[in-house]
Design an enzyme around this catalytic site. Sequence first.
Site: not given
Length: 319
Positions: A230, A261
């Site tokens: 992240g 993705d």
Amino acid sequence: MSATVITVTLNPAIDQTVTLDALHPGAVNLAGAVHANAGGKGVNVASCLADWGVPVIASGLLGRDNAAPFENLFADKGIRDAFIRVAGSTRTNIKLVDRSTLDTTDINLPGMTANEEALDRLQLLLDEQADADRYVVLAGSLPAGIGDDSWAQFCRQLRSLGARVLLDSSGAALQRALALPPDELPWLIKPNQHELEQYLGRKLASRDELVAAARELQQRGIAVVVVSLGSDGALLCCGDGCWFAEPLTLSDIHSSVGAGDALVAGLVAALNAQLAWPEVLRLGMAFAAAKLGQFGPNLPSRQEVRQLAERIQVNRITE
């Protein structure tokens, strides 16, 4: 020209992203914007690859009753549609984006029920399309009606054809795939930190522990392990070493939906172009950063992505 990449999405979704100045549970919330996009992890990967100019075949299972948003996306981006249509509607995922914290709350609605007959048809299609050294991305969760070993079945089939399988999944589906013998395992996996901790059954509190976990998976037979962290960056480990990509500080963030993705798409685009490992991680991170400024599974211009890539610091980890 780049070789054609295949993505497989067994549980696609129409992603409805609702942006709020701040999310207040239990109260009336006024939305600032609403965007609906054909999605699902493999569809998102295919969309970003197409934006980058990589030829791609998108396959999987798609509900017949609301296939139009997917068909429009594929037509607009020149993606070859190889989805097997099944009865029912593809699910809708509602994503509430809190602009004040940049947190996303997901509400995933039920969708179609698949069956083994549809999987058999899809496997026949992949027998025709997949071949030696082709990159095939297996991504996302599994729909109702099929077993937890479905991704494992596809890994086994595609590895027998010589394809390079990239798996991005979690939970029982990931566990079953990673229980395969070494010669049937996916070639690359991309868990996030939580998914990796869930699989291993332990907390990974430091970079050293993350590297050790990635190396543990490699010793089991997975060639490449990428861990997305992240806002803390990403880690790539392979037989040639480990690299860590520092995160970028960005001011214009619209939505984090699909950033993981986009990272996978960037990795595949770089691998398809035969870039060196540090550049594979760099382009993956650049795709993810570029996606943060977009709604839906879209990238900005190649120039903007390249400018972001130039800012990303990738360091080799000394072991």
